[in-house]
Motif scaffolding. Sequence first.
Motif, PDB file in Angstrom:
ATOM      1  N   GLY A 163       0.804  -1.212   0.000  1.00  0.00           N
ATOM      2  CA  GLY A 163       0.000   0.000   0.000  1.00  0.00           C
ATOM      3  C   GLY A 163       0.835   1.259   0.000  1.00  0.00           C
ATOM      4  N   ALA A 164       0.203   2.368  -0.382  1.00  0.00           N
ATOM      5  CA  ALA A 164       0.832   3.681  -0.335  1.00  0.00           C
ATOM      6  C   ALA A 164      -0.256   4.728  -0.144  1.00  0.00           C
ATOM      7  CB  ALA A 164       1.623   3.962  -1.604  1.00  0.00           C
ATOM      8  N   GLU A 165       0.100   5.803   0.569  1.00  0.00           N
ATOM      9  CA  GLU A 165      -0.841   6.901   0.799  1.00  0.00           C
ATOM     10  C   GLU A 165      -0.072   8.212   0.785  1.00  0.00           C
ATOM     11  OE1 GLU A 165      -4.381   8.278   3.913  1.00  0.00           O
ATOM     12  OE2 GLU A 165      -3.006   6.658   4.458  1.00  0.00           O
ATOM     13  N   GLN A 166      -0.578   9.181   0.011  1.00  0.00           N
ATOM     14  CA  GLN A 166       0.037  10.497  -0.094  1.00  0.00           C
ATOM     15  C   GLN A 166      -0.918  11.545   0.453  1.00  0.00           C
ATOM     16  OE1 GLN A 166       3.211  11.849  -1.622  1.00  0.00           O
ATOM     17  NE2 GLN A 166       2.355  13.401  -0.247  1.00  0.00           N
ATOM     18  N   GLY A 167      -0.520  12.201   1.535  1.00  0.00           N
ATOM     19  CA  GLY A 167      -1.343  13.245   2.114  1.00  0.00           C
ATOM     20  C   GLY A 167      -1.183  14.568   1.386  1.00  0.00           C
ATOM     21  N   LEU A 168      -2.308  15.292   1.257  1.00  0.00           N
ATOM     22  CA  LEU A 168      -2.335  16.583   0.575  1.00  0.00           C
ATOM     23  C   LEU A 168      -3.003  17.584   1.509  1.00  0.00           C
ATOM     24  CD1 LEU A 168      -3.670  15.213  -2.845  1.00  0.00           C
ATOM     25  CD2 LEU A 168      -1.287  15.734  -2.280  1.00  0.00           C
ATOM     26  N   PRO A 169      -2.218  18.409   2.244  1.00  0.00           N
ATOM     27  CA  PRO A 169      -2.812  19.340   3.212  1.00  0.00           C
ATOM     28  C   PRO A 169      -3.800  20.296   2.554  1.00  0.00           C
ATOM     29  CG  PRO A 169      -0.431  19.168   3.518  1.00  0.00           C
ATOM     30  CD  PRO A 169      -0.745  18.459   2.230  1.00  0.00           C
ATOM     31  N   THR A 170      -4.960  20.462   3.186  1.00  0.00           N
ATOM     32  CA  THR A 170      -6.000  21.344   2.658  1.00  0.00           C
ATOM     33  C   THR A 170      -6.407  22.424   3.647  1.00  0.00           C
ATOM     34  OG1 THR A 170      -7.627  19.663   3.346  1.00  0.00           O
ATOM     35  CG2 THR A 170      -6.945  19.653   1.045  1.00  0.00           C
ATOM     36  N   GLY A 171      -5.818  22.449   4.852  1.00  0.00           N
ATOM     37  CA  GLY A 171      -6.085  23.499   5.818  1.00  0.00           C
ATOM     38  C   GLY A 171      -7.366  23.295   6.606  1.00  0.00           C
ATOM     39  N   HIS A 172      -7.551  24.145   7.628  1.00  0.00           N
ATOM     40  CA  HIS A 172      -8.753  24.130   8.471  1.00  0.00           C
ATOM     41  C   HIS A 172      -8.959  22.773   9.153  1.00  0.00           C
ATOM     42  CE1 HIS A 172      -9.731  27.999   6.698  1.00  0.00           C
ATOM     43  NE2 HIS A 172      -9.634  27.459   5.481  1.00  0.00           N
ATOM     44  N   GLY A 173      -7.861  22.112   9.519  1.00  0.00           N
ATOM     45  CA  GLY A 173      -7.945  20.833  10.214  1.00  0.00           C
ATOM     46  C   GLY A 173      -8.195  19.636   9.323  1.00  0.00           C
ATOM     47  N   THR A 174      -8.204  19.828   8.002  1.00  0.00           N
ATOM     48  CA  THR A 174      -8.506  18.725   7.088  1.00  0.00           C
ATOM     49  C   THR A 174      -7.280  18.368   6.252  1.00  0.00           C
ATOM     50  OG1 THR A 174      -9.266  20.131   5.267  1.00  0.00           O
ATOM     51  CG2 THR A 174     -10.890  19.489   6.936  1.00  0.00           C
ATOM     52  N   MET A 175      -7.302  17.177   5.700  1.00  0.00           N
ATOM     53  CA  MET A 175      -6.268  16.727   4.766  1.00  0.00           C
ATOM     54  C   MET A 175      -6.894  15.747   3.795  1.00  0.00           C
ATOM     55  SD  MET A 175      -2.748  14.535   5.444  1.00  0.00           S
ATOM     56  CE  MET A 175      -1.620  15.936   5.549  1.00  0.00           C
ATOM     57  N   ALA A 176      -6.628  15.931   2.505  1.00  0.00           N
ATOM     58  CA  ALA A 176      -6.999  14.948   1.502  1.00  0.00           C
ATOM     59  C   ALA A 176      -5.825  13.991   1.315  1.00  0.00           C
ATOM     60  CB  ALA A 176      -7.338  15.627   0.187  1.00  0.00           C
ATOM     61  N   ALA A 177      -6.116  12.765   0.908  1.00  0.00           N
ATOM     62  CA  ALA A 177      -5.051  11.792   0.683  1.00  0.00           C
ATOM     63  C   ALA A 177      -5.444  10.861  -0.452  1.00  0.00           C
ATOM     64  CB  ALA A 177      -4.777  10.984   1.951  1.00  0.00           C
ATOM     65  N   LEU A 178      -4.501  10.627  -1.340  1.00  0.00           N
ATOM     66  CA  LEU A 178      -4.664   9.625  -2.385  1.00  0.00           C
ATOM     67  C   LEU A 178      -4.032   8.329  -1.900  1.00  0.00           C
ATOM     68  CD1 LEU A 178      -3.605  11.811  -5.441  1.00  0.00           C
ATOM     69  CD2 LEU A 178      -5.935  11.234  -4.744  1.00  0.00           C
ATOM     70  N   PHE A 179      -4.720   7.212  -2.116  1.00  0.00           N
ATOM     71  CA  PHE A 179      -4.167   5.944  -1.641  1.00  0.00           C
ATOM     72  C   PHE A 179      -4.376   4.847  -2.670  1.00  0.00           C
ATOM     73  CE2 PHE A 179      -8.579   5.902  -0.257  1.00  0.00           C
ATOM     74  CZ  PHE A 179      -8.991   4.597  -0.470  1.00  0.00           C
ATOM     75  N   VAL A 180      -3.499   3.863  -2.615  1.00  0.00           N
ATOM     76  CA  VAL A 180      -3.619   2.656  -3.418  1.00  0.00           C
ATOM     77  C   VAL A 180      -3.255   1.478  -2.543  1.00  0.00           C
ATOM     78  CG1 VAL A 180      -1.264   2.883  -4.317  1.00  0.00           C
ATOM     79  CG2 VAL A 180      -2.934   1.499  -5.558  1.00  0.00           C
ATOM     80  N   ASP A 181      -4.048   0.425  -2.608  1.00  0.00           N
ATOM     81  CA  ASP A 181      -3.806  -0.799  -1.848  1.00  0.00           C
ATOM     82  C   ASP A 181      -3.851  -1.982  -2.797  1.00  0.00           C
ATOM     83  OD1 ASP A 181      -3.606   0.103   0.911  1.00  0.00           O
ATOM     84  OD2 ASP A 181      -5.714   0.661   0.718  1.00  0.00           O
ATOM     85  N   GLY A 182      -2.941  -2.899  -2.617  1.00  0.00           N
ATOM     86  CA  GLY A 182      -2.913  -4.095  -3.441  1.00  0.00           C
ATOM     87  C   GLY A 182      -2.717  -5.333  -2.601  1.00  0.00           C
TER      88      GLY A 182
END
Length: 237
Positions: A163-182
Amino acid sequence: MDGLNAKVAGFGGVAKGHGLYGAGGSLTMPLGFRYGLQIDGIAASADTEALGDVTVAGVPAHLFWRDPSAGLFGLYGHYLHGDIFSGADVFAGAFEGALYLGRFTIEGIAGAQGGKADLGALGDVNFDTRFIDVAQLAYYPIDDLKISIGHSYLFGTNSLLLGAEQGLPTGHGTMAALFVDGGVAEGGDATVLGGLRLYIGQSDKTLIRRHREDDPPIASPVLWAVIAWVRREIHDR
């Protein structure tokens, strides 16, 4: 844990050559004295050869103690329901734990799983009670990137997990993340899933801090249990 936090995710991919997609989420609350409670939910739909579209839904729960500088220990359980036959149910109970070693994390669960299927006029059939485990070694090369390798034993089948996960800070206490699991199961059956996850917390944090200070990332057991069920208990029929 600095307060109530949550995450939601959507995913899609292929399991044993068949489409699989779904969504899940978690709500985590502090209980004081380094204790916390996390409730997860997941629903997935799979295209099967024998039964058409099959839906599996699950509710896992985690009761845990954690020191963000050292690790986590707790109890884990999940309930799964699938709309195969006249309905099938699976229950699991396990211990879970994690060790935080710098940029490495070792985490997993180990316990037992059983259940039953309603065959209508033919009555109920019990699933064998079996040992289960899901374990992984994760590494954070940078604070907002996680890569992992692991193992699962679910429904009597061993699988290699990646697996891998990349966090993308979006501010205001939130974060988006792209992930892939195999995953690759015994016999070579492969699963690949990808998706988007949104973290909702009390303050801006890196991915590694969210995993160690907010909701534990040990939500994968129910996802891999759903995949294993679809792959073995449904597709193989």
